[in-house]
Scaffold this active site. Structure first.
Site, mmCIF file in Angstrom:
data_model
loop_
_atom_site.group_PDB
_atom_site.id
_atom_site.type_symbol
_atom_site.label_atom_id
_atom_site.label_comp_id
_atom_site.label_asym_id
_atom_site.label_seq_id
_atom_site.Cartn_x
_atom_site.Cartn_y
_atom_site.Cartn_z
ATOM 1 N N SER A 126 -29.126 11.784 -38.350
ATOM 2 C CA SER A 126 -29.916 10.744 -37.693
ATOM 3 C C SER A 126 -30.707 9.949 -38.714
ATOM 4 C CB SER A 126 -30.886 11.415 -36.715
ATOM 5 O OG SER A 126 -31.874 10.504 -36.279
ATOM 6 N N TYR A 150 -37.754 17.901 -35.236
ATOM 7 C CA TYR A 150 -36.360 17.494 -35.009
ATOM 8 C C TYR A 150 -35.764 16.889 -36.282
ATOM 9 C CZ TYR A 150 -32.581 14.351 -33.560
ATOM 10 O OH TYR A 150 -31.394 13.678 -33.478
ATOM 11 N N LYS A 154 -32.619 18.144 -38.924
ATOM 12 C CA LYS A 154 -31.460 17.326 -39.329
ATOM 13 C C LYS A 154 -31.336 17.317 -40.853
ATOM 14 C CE LYS A 154 -29.771 16.099 -35.445
ATOM 15 N NZ LYS A 154 -28.443 16.542 -35.063
HETATM 16 P P1 NAD Z 1 -26.710 15.245 -25.877
HETATM 17 O O1 NAD Z 1 -27.841 16.147 -25.566
HETATM 18 O O2 NAD Z 1 -26.219 14.304 -24.825
HETATM 19 O O3 NAD Z 1 -25.457 16.086 -26.383
HETATM 20 C C1 NAD Z 1 -25.594 17.330 -27.025
HETATM 21 C C2 NAD Z 1 -24.653 18.307 -26.343
HETATM 22 O O4 NAD Z 1 -24.740 19.572 -26.997
HETATM 23 C C3 NAD Z 1 -25.008 18.529 -24.877
HETATM 24 O O5 NAD Z 1 -23.826 18.437 -24.104
HETATM 25 C C4 NAD Z 1 -25.584 19.960 -24.844
HETATM 26 O O6 NAD Z 1 -25.307 20.603 -23.621
HETATM 27 C C5 NAD Z 1 -24.864 20.602 -26.016
HETATM 28 N N1 NAD Z 1 -25.587 21.682 -26.677
HETATM 29 C C6 NAD Z 1 -26.885 21.687 -27.082
HETATM 30 N N2 NAD Z 1 -27.165 22.853 -27.684
HETATM 31 C C7 NAD Z 1 -26.024 23.585 -27.681
HETATM 32 C C8 NAD Z 1 -25.668 24.887 -28.173
HETATM 33 N N3 NAD Z 1 -26.570 25.650 -28.809
HETATM 34 N N4 NAD Z 1 -24.415 25.325 -27.982
HETATM 35 C C9 NAD Z 1 -23.489 24.565 -27.348
HETATM 36 N N5 NAD Z 1 -23.768 23.326 -26.873
HETATM 37 C C10 NAD Z 1 -25.014 22.844 -27.038
HETATM 38 O O7 NAD Z 1 -27.122 14.429 -27.205
HETATM 39 P P2 NAD Z 1 -26.400 13.194 -27.893
HETATM 40 O O8 NAD Z 1 -27.264 12.010 -27.712
HETATM 41 O O9 NAD Z 1 -24.986 13.147 -27.479
HETATM 42 O O10 NAD Z 1 -26.525 13.638 -29.406
HETATM 43 C C11 NAD Z 1 -25.467 14.315 -30.068
HETATM 44 C C12 NAD Z 1 -25.902 14.597 -31.485
HETATM 45 O O11 NAD Z 1 -26.238 13.377 -32.140
HETATM 46 C C13 NAD Z 1 -27.144 15.504 -31.575
HETATM 47 O O12 NAD Z 1 -26.967 16.391 -32.649
HETATM 48 C C14 NAD Z 1 -28.255 14.514 -31.873
HETATM 49 O O13 NAD Z 1 -29.295 15.120 -32.597
HETATM 50 C C15 NAD Z 1 -27.533 13.466 -32.701
HETATM 51 N N6 NAD Z 1 -28.180 12.161 -32.665
HETATM 52 C C16 NAD Z 1 -28.381 11.558 -31.457
HETATM 53 C C17 NAD Z 1 -29.046 10.321 -31.417
HETATM 54 C C18 NAD Z 1 -29.318 9.629 -30.105
HETATM 55 O O14 NAD Z 1 -30.148 8.714 -30.070
HETATM 56 N N7 NAD Z 1 -28.655 9.994 -29.008
HETATM 57 C C19 NAD Z 1 -29.476 9.706 -32.601
HETATM 58 C C20 NAD Z 1 -29.224 10.332 -33.805
HETATM 59 C C21 NAD Z 1 -28.565 11.573 -33.824
HETATM 60 N N1 UFG Z 2 -39.853 1.813 -26.677
HETATM 61 C C1 UFG Z 2 -40.749 1.215 -25.825
HETATM 62 N N2 UFG Z 2 -40.942 1.798 -24.603
HETATM 63 C C2 UFG Z 2 -40.294 2.926 -24.203
HETATM 64 C C3 UFG Z 2 -39.373 3.537 -25.097
HETATM 65 C C4 UFG Z 2 -39.171 2.951 -26.336
HETATM 66 O O1 UFG Z 2 -41.359 0.193 -26.148
HETATM 67 O O2 UFG Z 2 -40.533 3.407 -23.086
HETATM 68 C C5 UFG Z 2 -39.631 1.189 -27.991
HETATM 69 C C6 UFG Z 2 -40.004 2.093 -29.144
HETATM 70 O O3 UFG Z 2 -41.379 1.972 -29.443
HETATM 71 C C7 UFG Z 2 -39.086 1.564 -30.245
HETATM 72 C C8 UFG Z 2 -37.835 1.133 -29.476
HETATM 73 O O4 UFG Z 2 -38.234 0.959 -28.129
HETATM 74 O O5 UFG Z 2 -39.646 0.413 -30.834
HETATM 75 C C9 UFG Z 2 -36.720 2.174 -29.518
HETATM 76 O O6 UFG Z 2 -37.251 3.435 -29.077
HETATM 77 P P1 UFG Z 2 -36.304 4.667 -28.712
HETATM 78 O O7 UFG Z 2 -37.182 5.762 -28.202
HETATM 79 O O8 UFG Z 2 -35.178 4.215 -27.867
HETATM 80 O O9 UFG Z 2 -35.669 5.028 -30.116
HETATM 81 P P2 UFG Z 2 -36.399 5.489 -31.457
HETATM 82 O O10 UFG Z 2 -36.050 4.454 -32.471
HETATM 83 O O11 UFG Z 2 -37.814 5.811 -31.278
HETATM 84 O O12 UFG Z 2 -35.681 6.875 -31.656
HETATM 85 C C10 UFG Z 2 -34.450 6.990 -32.251
HETATM 86 C C11 UFG Z 2 -33.670 8.208 -31.739
HETATM 87 C C12 UFG Z 2 -34.334 9.470 -32.167
HETATM 88 C C13 UFG Z 2 -34.666 9.452 -33.630
HETATM 89 C C14 UFG Z 2 -35.511 8.219 -33.926
HETATM 90 C C15 UFG Z 2 -35.951 8.075 -35.352
HETATM 91 O O13 UFG Z 2 -33.578 8.184 -30.343
HETATM 92 O O14 UFG Z 2 -33.426 10.545 -31.939
HETATM 93 O O15 UFG Z 2 -34.729 7.085 -33.605
HETATM 94 O O16 UFG Z 2 -34.892 7.635 -36.148
HETATM 95 F F1 UFG Z 2 -35.352 10.550 -33.992
#
Ligand code: NAD
Ligand code: UFG
Length: 335
Positions: A126, A150, A154
Protein backbone atom coordinates in the site's frame (compact mmCIF):
# COMPACT_ATOMS: atom_id res chain seq x y z
CA UNK A 1 -0.55 -26.68 -18.98
CA UNK A 2 -2.51 -23.77 -17.55
CA UNK A 3 -0.72 -22.24 -14.56
CA UNK A 4 -2.73 -22.38 -11.37
CA UNK A 5 -2.48 -19.19 -9.31
CA UNK A 6 -3.54 -19.14 -5.66
CA UNK A 7 -5.18 -15.85 -4.70
CA UNK A 8 -5.28 -15.44 -0.92
CA UNK A 9 -8.20 -13.19 0.02
CA UNK A 10 -9.56 -13.84 -3.48
CA UNK A 11 -13.17 -13.33 -2.38
CA UNK A 12 -12.38 -9.77 -1.22
CA UNK A 13 -12.71 -6.51 -3.11
CA UNK A 14 -9.38 -6.46 -4.92
CA UNK A 15 -8.73 -10.21 -4.94
CA UNK A 16 -12.03 -10.96 -6.71
CA UNK A 17 -11.16 -8.57 -9.53
CA UNK A 18 -7.69 -10.16 -9.78
CA UNK A 19 -9.32 -13.61 -10.12
CA UNK A 20 -11.31 -12.35 -13.12
CA UNK A 21 -8.30 -10.81 -14.87
CA UNK A 22 -6.14 -13.89 -14.21
CA UNK A 23 -8.80 -16.07 -15.76
CA UNK A 24 -9.14 -13.73 -18.76
CA UNK A 25 -5.36 -13.96 -19.24
CA UNK A 26 -5.48 -17.78 -19.41
CA UNK A 27 -4.47 -18.63 -15.85
CA UNK A 28 -6.50 -20.93 -13.59
CA UNK A 29 -7.07 -18.98 -10.35
CA UNK A 30 -8.11 -20.57 -7.07
CA UNK A 31 -8.96 -18.90 -3.80
CA UNK A 32 -8.19 -19.30 -0.11
CA UNK A 33 -10.39 -17.02 1.99
CA UNK A 34 -11.85 -17.18 5.49
CA UNK A 35 -14.69 -14.79 4.52
CA UNK A 36 -13.90 -12.60 7.52
CA UNK A 37 -14.48 -9.56 5.30
CA UNK A 38 -16.29 -10.99 2.29
CA UNK A 39 -19.16 -13.24 1.36
CA UNK A 40 -19.13 -16.78 -0.05
CA UNK A 41 -21.69 -15.53 -2.60
CA UNK A 42 -18.80 -13.89 -4.48
CA UNK A 43 -17.41 -17.27 -5.56
CA UNK A 44 -20.30 -18.42 -7.82
CA UNK A 45 -20.39 -14.91 -9.28
CA UNK A 46 -16.72 -15.28 -10.21
CA UNK A 47 -17.42 -18.60 -11.93
CA UNK A 48 -20.33 -16.97 -13.76
CA UNK A 49 -18.22 -13.99 -14.94
CA UNK A 50 -15.14 -16.02 -15.90
CA UNK A 51 -17.05 -18.94 -17.39
CA UNK A 52 -14.82 -21.31 -15.41
CA UNK A 53 -15.17 -23.07 -12.11
CA UNK A 54 -13.17 -21.06 -9.55
CA UNK A 55 -12.15 -23.44 -6.74
CA UNK A 56 -12.32 -21.88 -3.28
CA UNK A 57 -10.82 -23.29 -0.09
CA UNK A 58 -12.49 -21.83 2.98
CA UNK A 59 -9.98 -21.18 5.73
CA UNK A 60 -7.41 -18.97 7.38
CA UNK A 61 -3.98 -18.49 5.81
CA UNK A 62 -2.47 -18.96 9.28
CA UNK A 63 -3.58 -22.61 9.04
CA UNK A 64 -0.34 -24.19 7.79
CA UNK A 65 -1.87 -27.62 7.14
CA UNK A 66 -4.62 -26.13 5.04
CA UNK A 67 -2.11 -24.15 2.97
CA UNK A 68 0.23 -27.11 2.49
CA UNK A 69 -2.67 -29.30 1.34
CA UNK A 70 -3.97 -26.61 -1.03
CA UNK A 71 -0.58 -25.89 -2.64
CA UNK A 72 0.16 -29.55 -3.28
CA UNK A 73 -3.33 -30.70 -4.23
CA UNK A 74 -3.71 -27.98 -6.84
CA UNK A 75 -0.07 -27.87 -8.05
CA UNK A 76 -0.01 -24.09 -7.64
CA UNK A 77 2.59 -22.21 -9.75
CA UNK A 78 2.47 -18.80 -7.98
CA UNK A 79 0.59 -16.87 -5.30
CA UNK A 80 -1.09 -13.47 -5.31
CA UNK A 81 -1.30 -12.54 -1.64
CA UNK A 82 -4.21 -10.21 -0.86
CA UNK A 83 -5.52 -11.71 2.42
CA UNK A 84 -5.20 -9.50 5.45
CA UNK A 85 -6.81 -6.89 7.64
CA UNK A 86 -6.87 -3.37 6.19
CA UNK A 87 -8.72 -0.86 8.40
CA UNK A 88 -6.28 1.85 9.50
CA UNK A 89 -8.32 2.99 12.53
CA UNK A 90 -9.02 -0.54 13.75
CA UNK A 91 -5.32 -1.38 13.48
CA UNK A 92 -4.60 1.23 16.17
CA UNK A 93 -7.12 -0.27 18.60
CA UNK A 94 -6.38 -3.95 17.78
CA UNK A 95 -2.64 -4.00 16.99
CA UNK A 96 -2.09 -7.66 17.89
CA UNK A 97 -4.87 -8.78 15.57
CA UNK A 98 -3.16 -6.90 12.72
CA UNK A 99 0.35 -8.20 13.47
CA UNK A 100 -1.02 -11.72 13.86
CA UNK A 101 -3.18 -11.79 10.73
CA UNK A 102 -0.99 -9.78 8.37
CA UNK A 103 2.51 -10.81 9.46
CA UNK A 104 1.67 -14.19 11.00
CA UNK A 105 -0.42 -14.98 7.93
CA UNK A 106 2.39 -14.07 5.55
CA UNK A 107 4.95 -16.14 7.50
CA UNK A 108 2.65 -19.17 7.43
CA UNK A 109 2.04 -18.66 3.72
CA UNK A 110 5.73 -18.21 2.86
CA UNK A 111 6.68 -21.31 4.87
CA UNK A 112 4.06 -23.41 3.13
CA UNK A 113 5.17 -22.03 -0.24
CA UNK A 114 8.83 -22.81 0.47
CA UNK A 115 7.94 -26.35 1.56
CA UNK A 116 5.96 -26.87 -1.64
CA UNK A 117 8.68 -25.31 -3.82
CA UNK A 118 6.37 -22.46 -4.89
CA UNK A 119 8.58 -19.36 -4.79
CA UNK A 120 6.77 -16.73 -6.83
CA UNK A 121 4.59 -14.24 -4.94
CA UNK A 122 2.84 -10.97 -5.74
CA UNK A 123 2.03 -9.03 -2.56
CA UNK A 124 -0.70 -6.41 -1.98
CA UNK A 125 1.21 -3.56 -0.39
CA UNK A 126 0.00 0.00 0.00
CA UNK A 127 1.01 3.61 -0.52
CA UNK A 128 0.48 3.88 3.22
CA UNK A 129 4.11 2.64 3.60
CA UNK A 130 5.22 6.18 2.58
CA UNK A 131 3.36 7.94 5.40
CA UNK A 132 3.63 11.73 5.22
CA UNK A 133 5.54 11.92 1.95
CA UNK A 134 7.85 14.91 1.62
CA UNK A 135 6.88 15.58 -1.99
CA UNK A 136 4.51 14.41 -4.71
CA UNK A 137 4.34 12.50 -6.97
CA UNK A 138 5.82 9.72 -4.85
CA UNK A 139 8.41 7.40 -6.39
CA UNK A 140 9.33 3.97 -5.03
CA UNK A 141 12.59 5.23 -3.50
CA UNK A 142 10.81 7.81 -1.29
CA UNK A 143 11.34 7.41 2.47
CA UNK A 144 9.18 4.72 4.09
CA UNK A 145 7.54 6.03 7.26
CA UNK A 146 4.12 4.43 7.81
CA UNK A 147 2.06 6.13 10.47
CA UNK A 148 -0.30 3.34 11.52
CA UNK A 149 -0.06 -0.22 12.77
CA UNK A 150 -1.65 -1.28 9.48
CA UNK A 151 1.02 0.56 7.50
CA UNK A 152 3.80 -0.91 9.63
CA UNK A 153 2.52 -4.44 8.99
CA UNK A 154 2.67 -3.73 5.23
CA UNK A 155 6.24 -2.44 5.48
CA UNK A 156 7.31 -5.37 7.68
CA UNK A 157 5.87 -7.84 5.17
CA UNK A 158 7.78 -6.09 2.38
CA UNK A 159 10.97 -6.43 4.46
CA UNK A 160 10.21 -10.06 5.32
CA UNK A 161 9.78 -10.94 1.63
CA UNK A 162 12.98 -9.05 0.70
CA UNK A 163 14.92 -10.98 3.35
CA UNK A 164 13.47 -14.24 2.05
CA UNK A 165 14.51 -13.42 -1.52
CA UNK A 166 18.00 -12.51 -0.29
CA UNK A 167 18.28 -15.85 1.52
CA UNK A 168 17.25 -17.89 -1.53
CA UNK A 169 17.61 -16.56 -5.09
CA UNK A 170 14.86 -18.89 -6.30
CA UNK A 171 12.26 -16.48 -4.87
CA UNK A 172 10.58 -14.05 -7.25
CA UNK A 173 8.67 -11.31 -5.45
CA UNK A 174 6.57 -8.36 -6.63
CA UNK A 175 5.69 -5.78 -3.98
CA UNK A 176 2.82 -3.74 -5.41
CA UNK A 177 2.01 -0.51 -3.57
CA UNK A 178 -1.61 0.37 -4.31
CA UNK A 179 -2.68 4.00 -4.15
CA UNK A 180 -6.49 4.47 -3.82
CA UNK A 181 -8.38 1.57 -5.43
CA UNK A 182 -11.93 2.51 -6.50
CA UNK A 183 -14.72 1.37 -8.81
CA UNK A 184 -16.01 -2.11 -9.52
CA UNK A 185 -16.31 -4.69 -12.27
CA UNK A 186 -18.32 -3.41 -15.25
CA UNK A 187 -20.76 -6.33 -14.88
CA UNK A 188 -22.11 -4.83 -11.64
CA UNK A 189 -21.83 -8.34 -10.13
CA UNK A 190 -18.83 -7.79 -7.87
CA UNK A 191 -17.44 -4.77 -6.05
CA UNK A 192 -16.46 -3.42 -2.67
CA UNK A 193 -18.74 -4.80 0.04
CA UNK A 194 -17.38 -3.80 3.42
CA UNK A 195 -19.05 -5.66 6.29
CA UNK A 196 -18.91 -2.58 8.52
CA UNK A 197 -19.76 1.07 7.77
CA UNK A 198 -17.21 2.17 5.14
CA UNK A 199 -14.43 4.63 6.00
CA UNK A 200 -13.21 5.26 2.46
CA UNK A 201 -14.48 8.01 0.21
CA UNK A 202 -15.87 6.03 -2.74
CA UNK A 203 -18.03 3.50 -0.86
CA UNK A 204 -19.35 6.34 1.31
CA UNK A 205 -20.29 8.36 -1.79
CA UNK A 206 -22.10 5.30 -3.17
CA UNK A 207 -24.08 4.93 0.05
CA UNK A 208 -24.96 8.65 0.15
CA UNK A 209 -26.10 8.39 -3.49
CA UNK A 210 -28.28 5.41 -2.56
CA UNK A 211 -29.76 7.23 0.45
CA UNK A 212 -28.20 4.79 2.94
CA UNK A 213 -26.09 7.56 4.47
CA UNK A 214 -27.38 11.13 4.80
CA UNK A 215 -24.23 13.01 3.75
CA UNK A 216 -20.50 12.92 3.21
CA UNK A 217 -18.31 14.76 5.72
CA UNK A 218 -15.45 16.39 3.80
CA UNK A 219 -12.44 16.00 6.07
CA UNK A 220 -10.74 19.39 5.82
CA UNK A 221 -11.17 22.34 3.46
CA UNK A 222 -7.94 24.05 4.49
CA UNK A 223 -5.38 21.67 3.01
CA UNK A 224 -2.65 23.23 0.84
CA UNK A 225 -4.35 22.02 -2.37
CA UNK A 226 -6.11 23.98 -5.18
CA UNK A 227 -9.59 23.68 -3.61
CA UNK A 228 -8.50 23.04 -0.01
CA UNK A 229 -9.61 19.38 0.09
CA UNK A 230 -7.39 16.28 0.12
CA UNK A 231 -5.98 15.02 -3.17
CA UNK A 232 -5.60 11.28 -3.92
CA UNK A 233 -4.60 9.06 -6.81
CA UNK A 234 -7.72 6.94 -7.39
CA UNK A 235 -7.07 3.86 -9.50
CA UNK A 236 -9.76 1.68 -11.07
CA UNK A 237 -9.77 -1.76 -9.44
CA UNK A 238 -9.79 -3.45 -12.87
CA UNK A 239 -6.65 -1.54 -13.91
CA UNK A 240 -5.13 -2.61 -10.60
CA UNK A 241 -6.08 -6.24 -11.27
CA UNK A 242 -4.57 -6.10 -14.76
CA UNK A 243 -1.28 -4.95 -13.23
CA UNK A 244 -1.14 -8.20 -11.24
CA UNK A 245 -1.33 -10.22 -14.45
CA UNK A 246 1.50 -8.09 -15.86
CA UNK A 247 3.49 -8.56 -12.63
CA UNK A 248 3.20 -12.36 -12.86
CA UNK A 249 4.44 -12.24 -16.47
CA UNK A 250 7.31 -10.00 -15.34
CA UNK A 251 8.30 -12.46 -12.59
CA UNK A 252 8.68 -15.17 -15.20
CA UNK A 253 11.46 -13.02 -16.71
CA UNK A 254 12.93 -11.43 -13.57
CA UNK A 255 14.30 -13.04 -10.42
CA UNK A 256 14.56 -11.18 -7.11
CA UNK A 257 12.30 -8.42 -5.81
CA UNK A 258 10.37 -5.90 -7.91
CA UNK A 259 8.77 -2.98 -6.05
CA UNK A 260 6.21 -0.86 -7.89
CA UNK A 261 3.65 1.85 -7.26
CA UNK A 262 0.24 1.20 -8.80
CA UNK A 263 -1.55 4.46 -9.47
CA UNK A 264 -2.48 6.76 -12.33
CA UNK A 265 -0.01 9.59 -11.57
CA UNK A 266 -3.07 11.92 -11.51
CA UNK A 267 -4.65 13.32 -8.35
CA UNK A 268 -8.24 14.39 -7.69
CA UNK A 269 -9.56 16.38 -4.75
CA UNK A 270 -12.46 15.25 -2.56
CA UNK A 271 -14.67 17.90 -4.18
CA UNK A 272 -13.69 16.71 -7.67
CA UNK A 273 -14.50 13.13 -6.64
CA UNK A 274 -17.89 14.22 -5.29
CA UNK A 275 -18.64 16.06 -8.56
CA UNK A 276 -17.68 12.95 -10.56
CA UNK A 277 -19.94 10.79 -8.40
CA UNK A 278 -22.82 13.23 -8.89
CA UNK A 279 -22.37 12.86 -12.66
CA UNK A 280 -22.40 9.08 -12.31
CA UNK A 281 -25.53 8.82 -10.16
CA UNK A 282 -27.32 11.88 -11.58
CA UNK A 283 -28.15 13.09 -8.08
CA UNK A 284 -26.76 15.78 -5.80
CA UNK A 285 -24.50 14.41 -3.06
CA UNK A 286 -25.06 16.21 0.23
CA UNK A 287 -21.75 17.23 1.77
CA UNK A 288 -20.73 18.89 5.02
CA UNK A 289 -17.36 20.52 5.56
CA UNK A 290 -15.74 18.92 8.61
CA UNK A 291 -12.40 19.17 10.41
CA UNK A 292 -9.37 17.29 9.10
CA UNK A 293 -9.26 13.56 9.91
CA UNK A 294 -6.36 12.48 12.11
CA UNK A 295 -3.54 10.87 10.14
CA UNK A 296 -4.63 12.24 6.73
CA UNK A 297 -2.20 13.89 4.32
CA UNK A 298 -2.88 16.74 1.90
CA UNK A 299 -1.78 14.97 -1.28
CA UNK A 300 -0.87 11.37 -2.11
CA UNK A 301 -0.19 10.81 -5.81
CA UNK A 302 1.92 8.06 -7.39
CA UNK A 303 4.81 8.39 -9.71
CA UNK A 304 3.66 5.33 -11.66
CA UNK A 305 6.38 5.51 -14.33
CA UNK A 306 8.30 2.49 -13.00
CA UNK A 307 5.26 0.23 -13.45
CA UNK A 308 4.90 1.51 -17.03
CA UNK A 309 8.53 0.82 -17.84
CA UNK A 310 8.82 -2.49 -15.94
CA UNK A 311 5.45 -4.06 -16.66
CA UNK A 312 4.38 -2.26 -19.83
CA UNK A 313 1.23 -1.41 -17.86
CA UNK A 314 -0.66 1.85 -17.44
CA UNK A 315 -4.00 2.56 -15.80
CA UNK A 316 -6.51 3.23 -18.61
CA UNK A 317 -9.75 3.95 -16.77
CA UNK A 318 -10.49 7.42 -15.36
CA UNK A 319 -12.39 8.81 -12.39
CA UNK A 320 -15.72 8.95 -14.26
CA UNK A 321 -15.48 5.22 -15.07
CA UNK A 322 -14.62 4.45 -11.43
CA UNK A 323 -17.70 6.34 -10.23
CA UNK A 324 -20.00 4.88 -12.91
CA UNK A 325 -18.89 1.34 -12.08
CA UNK A 326 -19.11 1.90 -8.31
CA UNK A 327 -22.63 3.26 -8.79
CA UNK A 328 -23.70 0.31 -10.99
CA UNK A 329 -22.42 -2.05 -8.28
CA UNK A 330 -24.30 -0.08 -5.59
CA UNK A 331 -27.55 -0.42 -7.58
CA UNK A 332 -27.17 -4.12 -8.40
CA UNK A 333 -25.18 -5.58 -5.51
CA UNK A 334 -28.15 -7.19 -3.78
CA UNK A 335 -29.64 -8.63 -6.98
P1 NAD B 1 -10.86 -7.06 1.53
O1 NAD B 1 -11.04 -7.05 3.00
O2 NAD B 1 -12.04 -6.82 0.66
O3 NAD B 1 -10.20 -8.44 1.07
C1 NAD B 1 -9.36 -9.20 1.91
C2 NAD B 1 -9.86 -10.63 1.88
O4 NAD B 1 -9.01 -11.43 2.69
C3 NAD B 1 -11.28 -10.77 2.43
O5 NAD B 1 -12.03 -11.57 1.54
C4 NAD B 1 -11.08 -11.48 3.78
O6 NAD B 1 -12.18 -12.30 4.10
C5 NAD B 1 -9.81 -12.26 3.53
N1 NAD B 1 -8.99 -12.52 4.71
C6 NAD B 1 -8.61 -11.63 5.67
N2 NAD B 1 -7.83 -12.24 6.57
C7 NAD B 1 -7.70 -13.53 6.17
C8 NAD B 1 -6.99 -14.67 6.68
N3 NAD B 1 -6.25 -14.57 7.80
N4 NAD B 1 -7.08 -15.83 6.03
C9 NAD B 1 -7.82 -15.95 4.89
N5 NAD B 1 -8.50 -14.90 4.36
C10 NAD B 1 -8.43 -13.71 4.99
O7 NAD B 1 -9.69 -6.00 1.20
P2 NAD B 1 -9.20 -5.45 -0.20
O8 NAD B 1 -9.59 -4.03 -0.28
O9 NAD B 1 -9.59 -6.38 -1.27
O10 NAD B 1 -7.64 -5.49 0.04
C11 NAD B 1 -6.86 -6.60 -0.40
C12 NAD B 1 -5.42 -6.33 -0.02
O11 NAD B 1 -4.98 -5.11 -0.61
C13 NAD B 1 -5.20 -6.20 1.50
O12 NAD B 1 -4.00 -6.84 1.83
C14 NAD B 1 -5.09 -4.70 1.69
O13 NAD B 1 -4.29 -4.38 2.80
C15 NAD B 1 -4.44 -4.27 0.39
N6 NAD B 1 -4.70 -2.87 0.05
C16 NAD B 1 -5.99 -2.45 -0.07
C17 NAD B 1 -6.24 -1.10 -0.35
C18 NAD B 1 -7.66 -0.58 -0.46
O14 NAD B 1 -7.86 0.63 -0.41
N7 NAD B 1 -8.67 -1.44 -0.63
C19 NAD B 1 -5.19 -0.20 -0.52
C20 NAD B 1 -3.89 -0.67 -0.43
C21 NAD B 1 -3.66 -2.02 -0.14
N1 UFG C 1 -12.50 11.62 2.91
C1 UFG C 1 -13.46 12.53 3.29
N2 UFG C 1 -14.57 12.05 3.93
C2 UFG C 1 -14.77 10.73 4.19
C3 UFG C 1 -13.77 9.80 3.79
C4 UFG C 1 -12.64 10.28 3.15
O1 UFG C 1 -13.32 13.74 3.07
O2 UFG C 1 -15.79 10.37 4.78
C5 UFG C 1 -11.31 12.13 2.22
C6 UFG C 1 -10.03 11.85 2.97
O3 UFG C 1 -9.77 12.87 3.92
C7 UFG C 1 -9.01 11.80 1.83
C8 UFG C 1 -9.82 11.21 0.67
O4 UFG C 1 -11.18 11.42 0.99
O5 UFG C 1 -8.63 13.11 1.47
C9 UFG C 1 -9.59 9.72 0.48
O6 UFG C 1 -9.82 9.05 1.74
P1 UFG C 1 -9.97 7.46 1.83
O7 UFG C 1 -10.30 7.14 3.25
O8 UFG C 1 -10.85 6.96 0.76
O9 UFG C 1 -8.51 6.97 1.45
P2 UFG C 1 -7.12 7.28 2.17
O10 UFG C 1 -6.29 7.97 1.15
O11 UFG C 1 -7.27 7.93 3.48
O12 UFG C 1 -6.69 5.80 2.49
C10 UFG C 1 -6.06 5.00 1.57
C11 UFG C 1 -6.35 3.52 1.80
C12 UFG C 1 -5.73 3.06 3.08
C13 UFG C 1 -4.30 3.48 3.18
C14 UFG C 1 -4.23 5.00 3.01
C15 UFG C 1 -2.85 5.58 3.12
O13 UFG C 1 -7.73 3.28 1.85
O14 UFG C 1 -5.77 1.63 3.09
O15 UFG C 1 -4.72 5.30 1.72
O16 UFG C 1 -2.12 5.34 1.96
F1 UFG C 1 -3.77 3.15 4.37
Amino acid sequence: MTDKILVTGGAGYIGSHIVIELSAAGYAPLIVDDFSNSSPSVVPRLSEITGHDVPCVTGDIRDRRLLAGTLSEHAVAAVVHCAGLKAVGESESRPLAYYDSNIGGTIALAEAMADAGVKTIVFSSSATVYGQAGSNPIAEDAPLMPESVYGRTKLMIEQLLRDLARSDPAWRVALLRYFNPAGAHASGRIGEAPSATPNNLMPILAQVGAGKLPEIAVFGSDWPTPDGTGVRDYIHVVDLAEAHVAALAHLQRAAGVTTLNLGTSRGYSVLEAIAAFERACSKPITRRMAPRRAGDVAICVADASAARVTLGWVARRGLDAMCADAWRWQLHRDA
